[in-house]
Structure formats: structure tokens, C-alpha cells
Design a protein around this motif. Structure first.
Motif, PDB file in Angstrom:
ATOM      1  N   CYS A   9     -10.418  45.260  -7.326  1.00 50.36           N
ATOM      2  CA  CYS A   9     -11.276  45.055  -8.067  1.00 50.36           C
ATOM      3  C   CYS A   9     -11.918  46.158  -9.099  1.00 50.36           C
ATOM      4  N   GLY A  10     -11.795  46.019 -10.558  1.00 54.42           N
ATOM      5  CA  GLY A  10     -12.157  46.820 -11.433  1.00 54.42           C
ATOM      6  C   GLY A  10     -13.228  46.261 -11.518  1.00 54.42           C
ATOM      7  N   SER A  11     -13.555  47.164 -13.019  1.00 53.51           N
ATOM      8  CA  SER A  11     -15.184  47.534 -13.101  1.00 53.51           C
ATOM      9  C   SER A  11     -16.019  46.216 -13.378  1.00 53.51           C
ATOM     10  N   THR A  12     -15.552  44.880 -14.148  1.00 52.75           N
ATOM     11  CA  THR A  12     -15.835  44.164 -14.748  1.00 52.75           C
ATOM     12  C   THR A  12     -15.557  42.865 -14.551  1.00 52.75           C
ATOM     13  N   SER A  13     -14.524  43.339 -13.504  1.00 49.04           N
ATOM     14  CA  SER A  13     -13.850  42.006 -12.609  1.00 49.04           C
ATOM     15  C   SER A  13     -13.550  42.223 -10.861  1.00 49.04           C
ATOM     16  N   THR A  14     -12.928  40.977 -10.475  1.00 49.41           N
ATOM     17  CA  THR A  14     -12.398  41.156  -9.144  1.00 49.41           C
ATOM     18  C   THR A  14     -10.723  40.008  -9.328  1.00 49.41           C
ATOM     19  N   LYS A  15      -9.715  40.783  -9.212  1.00 49.71           N
ATOM     20  CA  LYS A  15      -8.662  39.576  -9.491  1.00 49.71           C
ATOM     21  C   LYS A  15      -8.141  39.190  -8.433  1.00 49.71           C
ATOM     22  N   VAL A  16      -7.815  37.825  -7.975  1.00 48.25           N
ATOM     23  CA  VAL A  16      -7.533  37.320  -6.888  1.00 48.25           C
ATOM     24  C   VAL A  16      -5.734  37.573  -6.816  1.00 48.25           C
ATOM     25  N   ALA A  17      -5.123  36.565  -6.006  1.00 42.50           N
ATOM     26  CA  ALA A  17      -4.236  36.073  -6.300  1.00 42.50           C
ATOM     27  C   ALA A  17      -3.444  35.821  -4.893  1.00 42.50           C
ATOM     28  N   TYR A  18      -2.490  34.331  -5.051  1.00 48.15           N
ATOM     29  CA  TYR A  18      -2.280  33.966  -3.027  1.00 48.15           C
ATOM     30  C   TYR A  18      -1.109  33.669  -3.558  1.00 48.15           C
ATOM     31  N   PHE A  19      -0.027  34.244  -2.390  1.00 45.81           N
ATOM     32  CA  PHE A  19       1.328  34.332  -2.997  1.00 45.81           C
ATOM     33  C   PHE A  19       1.693  33.303  -1.717  1.00 45.81           C
ATOM     34  N   GLU A  20       3.471  32.511  -2.032  1.00 45.97           N
ATOM     35  CA  GLU A  20       4.254  32.037  -1.092  1.00 45.97           C
ATOM     36  C   GLU A  20       5.117  33.371  -0.275  1.00 45.97           C
ATOM     37  N   ASP A  21       5.525  34.007   0.335  1.00 45.36           N
ATOM     38  CA  ASP A  21       6.480  34.666  -0.390  1.00 45.36           C
ATOM     39  C   ASP A  21       6.358  35.814  -1.830  1.00 45.36           C
ATOM     40  N   ASP A  22       7.052  35.717  -2.041  1.00 43.25           N
ATOM     41  CA  ASP A  22       6.972  36.172  -3.452  1.00 43.25           C
ATOM     42  C   ASP A  22       6.934  35.704  -4.918  1.00 43.25           C
ATOM     43  N   LYS A  23       6.085  34.567  -4.944  1.00 42.83           N
ATOM     44  CA  LYS A  23       5.828  33.945  -5.268  1.00 42.83           C
ATOM     45  C   LYS A  23       4.566  33.659  -5.664  1.00 42.83           C
ATOM     46  N   MET A  24       3.561  33.863  -6.795  1.00 41.81           N
ATOM     47  CA  MET A  24       2.426  33.467  -7.252  1.00 41.81           C
ATOM     48  C   MET A  24       1.898  32.107  -7.373  1.00 41.81           C
ATOM     49  N   MET A  25       1.734  31.445  -6.192  1.00 41.85           N
ATOM     50  CA  MET A  25       1.245  30.294  -6.346  1.00 41.85           C
ATOM     51  C   MET A  25      -0.270  29.952  -7.203  1.00 41.85           C
ATOM     52  N   CYS A  26      -1.216  30.674  -6.982  1.00 38.89           N
ATOM     53  CA  CYS A  26      -2.373  31.393  -7.704  1.00 38.89           C
ATOM     54  C   CYS A  26      -3.360  31.905  -8.642  1.00 38.89           C
ATOM     55  N   LYS A  27      -4.015  32.425  -9.018  1.00 37.79           N
ATOM     56  CA  LYS A  27      -4.707  33.264  -8.932  1.00 37.79           C
ATOM     57  C   LYS A  27      -5.947  33.398 -10.159  1.00 37.79           C
ATOM     58  N   SER A  28      -7.114  34.116 -10.280  1.00 40.44           N
ATOM     59  CA  SER A  28      -8.211  34.277 -11.168  1.00 40.44           C
ATOM     60  C   SER A  28      -8.869  36.165 -11.302  1.00 40.44           C
ATOM     61  N   SER A  29      -9.270  35.971 -12.271  1.00 45.34           N
ATOM     62  CA  SER A  29      -9.532  37.102 -12.818  1.00 45.34           C
ATOM     63  C   SER A  29     -11.499  36.882 -12.566  1.00 45.34           C
ATOM     64  N   GLN A  53     -18.088  35.094  -5.081  1.00 47.57           N
ATOM     65  CA  GLN A  53     -17.311  34.319  -5.934  1.00 47.57           C
ATOM     66  C   GLN A  53     -15.824  33.986  -6.142  1.00 47.57           C
ATOM     67  N   VAL A  54     -15.278  35.266  -4.777  1.00 48.89           N
ATOM     68  CA  VAL A  54     -13.846  34.743  -3.346  1.00 48.89           C
ATOM     69  C   VAL A  54     -13.464  34.115  -2.827  1.00 48.89           C
ATOM     70  N   GLU A  55     -15.135  33.604  -2.427  1.00 45.40           N
ATOM     71  CA  GLU A  55     -15.084  32.776  -1.488  1.00 45.40           C
ATOM     72  C   GLU A  55     -14.944  30.989  -2.503  1.00 45.40           C
ATOM     73  N   ASP A  56     -15.978  31.227  -3.773  1.00 42.64           N
ATOM     74  CA  ASP A  56     -15.797  30.502  -4.130  1.00 42.64           C
ATOM     75  C   ASP A  56     -14.629  30.187  -4.544  1.00 42.64           C
ATOM     76  N   PHE A  57     -13.994  31.090  -4.935  1.00 34.40           N
ATOM     77  CA  PHE A  57     -12.520  30.860  -4.934  1.00 34.40           C
ATOM     78  C   PHE A  57     -11.533  30.315  -4.174  1.00 34.40           C
ATOM     79  N   CYS A 111     -11.006  46.501  -0.252  1.00 35.59           N
ATOM     80  CA  CYS A 111     -10.427  46.296   0.989  1.00 35.59           C
ATOM     81  C   CYS A 111     -12.366  45.828   1.835  1.00 35.59           C
ATOM     82  N   LEU A 112     -13.383  46.449   1.842  1.00 31.59           N
ATOM     83  CA  LEU A 112     -14.261  45.508   1.744  1.00 31.59           C
ATOM     84  C   LEU A 112     -14.658  44.539   1.560  1.00 31.59           C
ATOM     85  N   ILE A 113     -13.931  43.545   0.896  1.00 30.43           N
ATOM     86  CA  ILE A 113     -14.041  42.029   0.632  1.00 30.43           C
ATOM     87  C   ILE A 113     -13.018  41.861   1.771  1.00 30.43           C
ATOM     88  N   ALA A 114     -12.316  42.133   1.713  1.00 30.92           N
ATOM     89  CA  ALA A 114     -10.587  41.003   2.019  1.00 30.92           C
ATOM     90  C   ALA A 114     -11.539  41.540   3.582  1.00 30.92           C
TER      91      ALA A 114
END
Length: 374
Positions: A9-29, A53-57, A111-114
Motif C-alpha cells: 500500500c502506498g499513498s495513492t495506490s495499492t500494488k498487488v502481485a501474484y508470483f509462482e516461485d520467482d515468476k510474476m504471473m499478474c500484477k496491478s496498481s 479493491q484487492v478482493e476484486d483483483f 498487513c491489515l489487508i493481508a
């Protein structure tokens, strides 16, 4: 294959990303507009909105939290901790950032969202490389007011990743080098990385102004400004650390907007932006004395490091100290995922979180006596 979900979480966005091992499969801001933020003036007011927002992602990408092997979040404004690396998100941490946050900063929500996403599931949640690791030299914490100790705060996630990236590119080990690493973002922070340990630092309220921050203001002016202003304590904090800097001068935090003004002949824009770069150079000079000028490399990273105009201005001032490497952008999501993967592979242990906010000694006390920022 390890499935890792990261939240930042940053001041104007929440960045999320899903990885399988070290490969980023998808992400969004996931963006929050200025108008939306006005309706949620306190950071904790944003929790439900950002969680939705995260649940929608997750739904849009057919991801189910029960399938994750670990969730790794950016650390929030927690009390100082002695080590870098991973910390468990437990009841004490949740209570602390909910009822007794150290400051109002959006990172607190990560951490609260997690925790909310995996509530009731057997999925571990950790934070990684928090901003408040206290590995600094004791002499760096002394101030001229005995009641105030200057505790370390730094953008550790991205700067440490930049240091590791640079070292690997040179066939060296990050922990064998003395590096001054500058995070050029909405706030600008610098750290002297002494063989993997941040020995001293310049945080975003004590160094150069930045796109969103005022930076260091002489106390003779700041004291008068605070007392004469009709702002509340919280409003003043939000102004100094979110609504000042380039935002106050130009109504934008985007350096590209200011550079466009310069290209159109706006001399004031040129002076203000150059003053920001000048302040960065002064802070680098301040840190170079920490080890008597023994600096192997200066590294400029973060989103603002994409500006060649700014990085060249800084280089002109500081190249006599050490060579300068520019690693633009942020690798915070990759850093979070890499930390989580090391934990899952038993290459790194998770530290227990046992650190109470100042003035508290139990979880019940924290919940029953929230501080003024809650």
C-alpha cells in the motif's frame, strides 16, 4: 511450485502481485483518487475500500487466497525492530497498527489487508524488510533535544534490492560493499549501507524536498509556521508529508508535469526542480562522511530516477565522491516475493513479532487505550 501473493500500500495506490516461485504471473496498481481520499482523511478509514479493491483483483484473476502458500506484505508504521528480513503478522502487530500506529501512512494497511484475506485459513502472513529496522550507529540517533531520539526509518525494500542488483551486476556481494542508496519517489530517503547494514540515513522529513514532502525545514521557520497555522496536528503532519514539495508548488507530484513546464520555458519550474536535485546531492554529501569517504558506489533508484534531467543534475554534484549508478523504478513487489520464497524454502527464518508501541505493555492495553492517530 510456491504460490506467493504480495501487497504494497502506498499513498495513492495499492500494488498487488501474484508470483509462482520467482515468476510474476499478474500484477496491478489499484488507484485511489484524490477525491476518494478526501472522504477518508485518516489512513485507517481506507481499509475497507482498499480491501475490496484487492478482493476484486483476486476475483478478476481467478485467484483464491486458500491456494496461497504465503502472503507477504509491506510493513507498516510499527515500532523499531532489530533485524531486516521477515516478521510474522500476529495479533500484536494487528493491534498495534490498528490502535497505536506510529504514524499515519498507507503502508500500515498492507498487513491489515493481508490478514483479512486469509482470516481463518492456514496461510502464513509476513511483512518483509520493514522501514524501521534499527541497525544504525548509535551516534546517528543523537539529537540536540535529550527527549528526542532520532530512530532509523528508510525505504529498505527497494533500496536493498537495488543494492543487491548492483552488486550482482558487478559480480560482487551486497554485503561486501559500502553503498549510498537514494530512493527517489514521492518521498526521498537515503541510506548508507555498510556491508548490508544501514549505518546512517536521511529520511524524507529531514533531507531534500520531494514530489510530496517538504523535507527539512529550518526550525526557526517551521515553529512559527506551525503555531501561526490553523491546521490541527494531524493536518499539519499530512501537509508536510503528503501535500508539500512539488505538490505545493505546482499542484502535481508527477515530475514529468514539472519537466514539461521547464521545456516550455518556465524558469521557476526549473529552479524548483533543480533545488530538489540539489538537496539530494547535499544529503549524499552528508552521508559520505559516515565512513570517512569510503564509498564504493552511489545508487539512484525509485520512480523519479527515470528522469535523466534530475539524475544528471545529481551526478554533476556527487560524482567526485564515488561513481553513480542509476537503477530506475521500484522492485518492491519482487523483493517481497523473493523474501517470501526464501522463507518457504527454509533459507530464511521468520522473526517473531514481540515489539510493543511505546507506552504499552499488553494487547488489551493497546486496544482499550488507542492513541490519537488511530
Amino acid at each position: 511450485m510456491k504460490k506467493i501473493f504480495t501487497i504494497n500500500c502506498g499513498s495513492t495506490s495499492t500494488k498487488v502481485a501474484y508470483f509462482e516461485d520467482d515468476k510474476m504471473m499478474c500484477k496491478s496498481s489499484l488507484t485511489i483518487t484524490a477525491e476518494q481520499l478526501k472522504e477518508m482523511p485518516k489512513t485507517l478509514d481506507q481499509l475497507e475500500f482498499r480491501t475490496n479493491q484487492v478482493e476484486d483483483f483476486l476475483k478478476e484473476n481467478n485467484l483464491d487466497p486458500k491456494d496461497f502458500d504465503i502472503v507477504v506484505s509491506r510493513a507498516g508504521t510499527i515500532p523499531s525492530v532489530p533485524y531486516d528480513g521477515a516478521y510474522e503478522v500476529n495479533e500484536l502487530m494487528i493491534a498495534s497498527v490498528t490502535y497505536a500506529p506510529e504514524a499515519q501512512h498507507a503502508s500500515t494497511l498492507s498487513c491489515l489487508i493481508a490478514d483479512k484475506l486469509v482470516k481463518g485459513l492456514d496461510v502464513p502472513v509476513i511483512i518483509y524488510d520493514p522501514t524501521c529496522v534499527d541497525s544504525a550507529d548509535e551516534i546517528a540517533k543523537i539529537t540536540g533535544i535529550p527527549e528526542i531520539t532520532n530512530m532509523p526509518v528508510a525505504h529498505l525494500l527497494n533500496t536493498k534490492m537495488a543494492g543487491i542488483t548492483y552488486a550482482e551486476s558487478m559480480g560482487k556481494d551486497y554485503k561486501d560493499l559500502n553503498l549510498i542508496i537514494v530512493q527517489l519517489g514521492g518521498g526521498i530517503t537515503l541510506g548508507f549501507h555498510d556491508h548490508g547494514r544501514i549505518a546512517d540515513w536521511v529520511y524524507d522529513d529531514e533531507g531534500p524536498m520531494s514530489p510530496q514532502r517538504a523535507g527539512a525545514i529550518p526550525t526557526r521557520y517551521l515553529a512559527d509556521y506551525c503555531y501561526k497555522s490553523n491546521k490541527t496536528l494531524q493536518e499539519m503532519r499530512m501537509y508536510l508529508c503528503g501535500q508539500s514539495g512539488l505538490v505545493a508548488y505546482f499542484g502535481t507530484q508527477d515530475v514529468r508535469d514539472v519537466e514539461k513546464l521547464i521545456d516550455e520555458g518556465d524558469e521557476k519550474a526549473g529552479l524548483i526542480l533543480k533545488a530538489m536535485a540539489y538537496g539530494v546531492a547535499k544529503s549524499i554529501g552528508q552521508l559520505c562522511v559516515v565512513r570517512g569517504g569510503n564509498v564504493d558506489q552511489i545508487i539512484l533508484t525509485g520512480g523519479v530516477a527515470y528522469s535523466e534531467r534530475i539524475t544528471e543534475w545529481i551526478k554533476e554534484k556527487v560524482s567526485f565522491i564515488a561513481p553513480v549508478t542509476v537503477i530506475p523504478g521500484e522492485r518492491e513487489m519482487e523483493a517481497l516475493a523473493a523474501g517470501g520464497l526464501r522463507v518457504l524454502n527454509n533459507e530464511e527464518q521468520v522473526h517473531p513479532y514481540i515489539y510493543y508501541p511505546k507506552g504499552y505493555s499488553s494487547i488489551e492495553d493497546i486496544i482499550n487505550n488507542p492513541n490519537e492517530l488511530a
